[in-house]
Scaffold this motif. Structure first.
Motif, mmCIF file in Angstrom:
data_model
loop_
_atom_site.group_PDB
_atom_site.id
_atom_site.type_symbol
_atom_site.label_atom_id
_atom_site.label_comp_id
_atom_site.label_asym_id
_atom_site.label_seq_id
_atom_site.Cartn_x
_atom_site.Cartn_y
_atom_site.Cartn_z
ATOM 1 N N SER A 22 0.827 -1.207 0.000
ATOM 2 C CA SER A 22 0.000 0.000 0.000
ATOM 3 C C SER A 22 0.862 1.258 0.000
ATOM 4 O O SER A 22 0.618 2.189 -0.780
ATOM 5 C CB SER A 22 -0.917 -0.002 1.227
ATOM 6 N N ASP A 23 1.881 1.280 0.844
ATOM 7 C CA ASP A 23 2.785 2.435 0.917
ATOM 8 C C ASP A 23 3.543 2.637 -0.390
ATOM 9 O O ASP A 23 3.670 3.759 -0.879
ATOM 10 C CB ASP A 23 3.797 2.260 2.050
ATOM 11 N N LYS A 24 4.053 1.548 -0.960
ATOM 12 C CA LYS A 24 4.874 1.649 -2.171
ATOM 13 C C LYS A 24 4.074 1.963 -3.423
ATOM 14 O O LYS A 24 4.575 2.616 -4.331
ATOM 15 C CB LYS A 24 5.680 0.364 -2.368
ATOM 16 N N LEU A 32 -6.642 -1.895 -1.869
ATOM 17 C CA LEU A 32 -5.790 -3.060 -2.134
ATOM 18 C C LEU A 32 -6.445 -4.330 -1.616
ATOM 19 O O LEU A 32 -6.358 -5.386 -2.251
ATOM 20 C CB LEU A 32 -4.427 -2.879 -1.478
ATOM 21 N N SER A 33 -7.097 -4.257 -0.489
ATOM 22 C CA SER A 33 -7.773 -5.418 0.074
ATOM 23 C C SER A 33 -8.900 -5.893 -0.836
ATOM 24 O O SER A 33 -9.079 -7.095 -1.041
ATOM 25 C CB SER A 33 -8.316 -5.089 1.458
ATOM 26 N N ILE A 34 -9.648 -4.955 -1.389
ATOM 27 C CA ILE A 34 -10.725 -5.292 -2.323
ATOM 28 C C ILE A 34 -10.152 -6.002 -3.543
ATOM 29 O O ILE A 34 -10.692 -7.005 -4.013
ATOM 30 C CB ILE A 34 -11.514 -4.029 -2.732
ATOM 31 N N LEU A 35 -9.033 -5.513 -4.041
ATOM 32 C CA LEU A 35 -8.378 -6.143 -5.186
ATOM 33 C C LEU A 35 -7.843 -7.525 -4.800
ATOM 34 O O LEU A 35 -8.052 -8.508 -5.516
ATOM 35 C CB LEU A 35 -7.246 -5.250 -5.696
ATOM 36 N N SER A 46 -2.792 2.034 -14.724
ATOM 37 C CA SER A 46 -1.745 2.692 -13.939
ATOM 38 C C SER A 46 -1.560 1.997 -12.590
ATOM 39 O O SER A 46 -0.438 1.879 -12.093
ATOM 40 C CB SER A 46 -2.071 4.172 -13.744
ATOM 41 N N THR A 47 -2.638 1.517 -12.004
ATOM 42 C CA THR A 47 -2.556 0.772 -10.745
ATOM 43 C C THR A 47 -1.876 -0.568 -10.967
ATOM 44 O O THR A 47 -0.991 -0.971 -10.205
ATOM 45 C CB THR A 47 -3.964 0.555 -10.147
ATOM 46 N N LEU A 48 -2.272 -1.259 -12.029
ATOM 47 C CA LEU A 48 -1.668 -2.547 -12.356
ATOM 48 C C LEU A 48 -0.177 -2.383 -12.633
ATOM 49 O O LEU A 48 0.645 -3.182 -12.173
ATOM 50 C CB LEU A 48 -2.380 -3.161 -13.564
ATOM 51 N N GLU A 49 0.172 -1.319 -13.347
ATOM 52 C CA GLU A 49 1.580 -1.034 -13.639
ATOM 53 C C GLU A 49 2.372 -0.804 -12.345
ATOM 54 O O GLU A 49 3.467 -1.349 -12.170
ATOM 55 C CB GLU A 49 1.695 0.192 -14.537
#
Length: 77
Positions: A22-24, A32-35, A46-49
């Motif tokens: 989450s921090d990085k 992130l938990s939902i994912l 962009s999130t996946l990257e």
């Protein structure tokens, strides 16, 4: 159609916690938990990257397609 999210598998392989990821990546723990639990309906490229950069992996290491209707014929035009 079923897309399986293997984020937890990659996190375990890289020995990284949800808090550290989450921090990085710059996402909230809840997103992130939902994912991670496969409850997400979509993910931004962009999130996946960002996740792939931090985990040093490919998108296919995180996302997997499983055909839940293998006998159904699909006509493509």
């Amino acid at each position: 159609m079923a897309i399986i999210v293997n984020l937890d598998v990659m996190m375990a392989k890289r020995k990284i916690s949800l808090n550290e990821l989450s921090d990085k990546v710059g996402l909230t723990l809840s997103n992130l938990s939902i994912l991670k639990t496969g409850k997400a309906k979509a993910i931004r490229f962009s999130t996946l990257e960002a996740i792939c950069k931090v985990l040093d992996c490919q998108p296919a290491d995180i996302l997997e397609f499983v055909d839940d209707q293998p006998n159904q014929n699909v006509a493509l035009k």
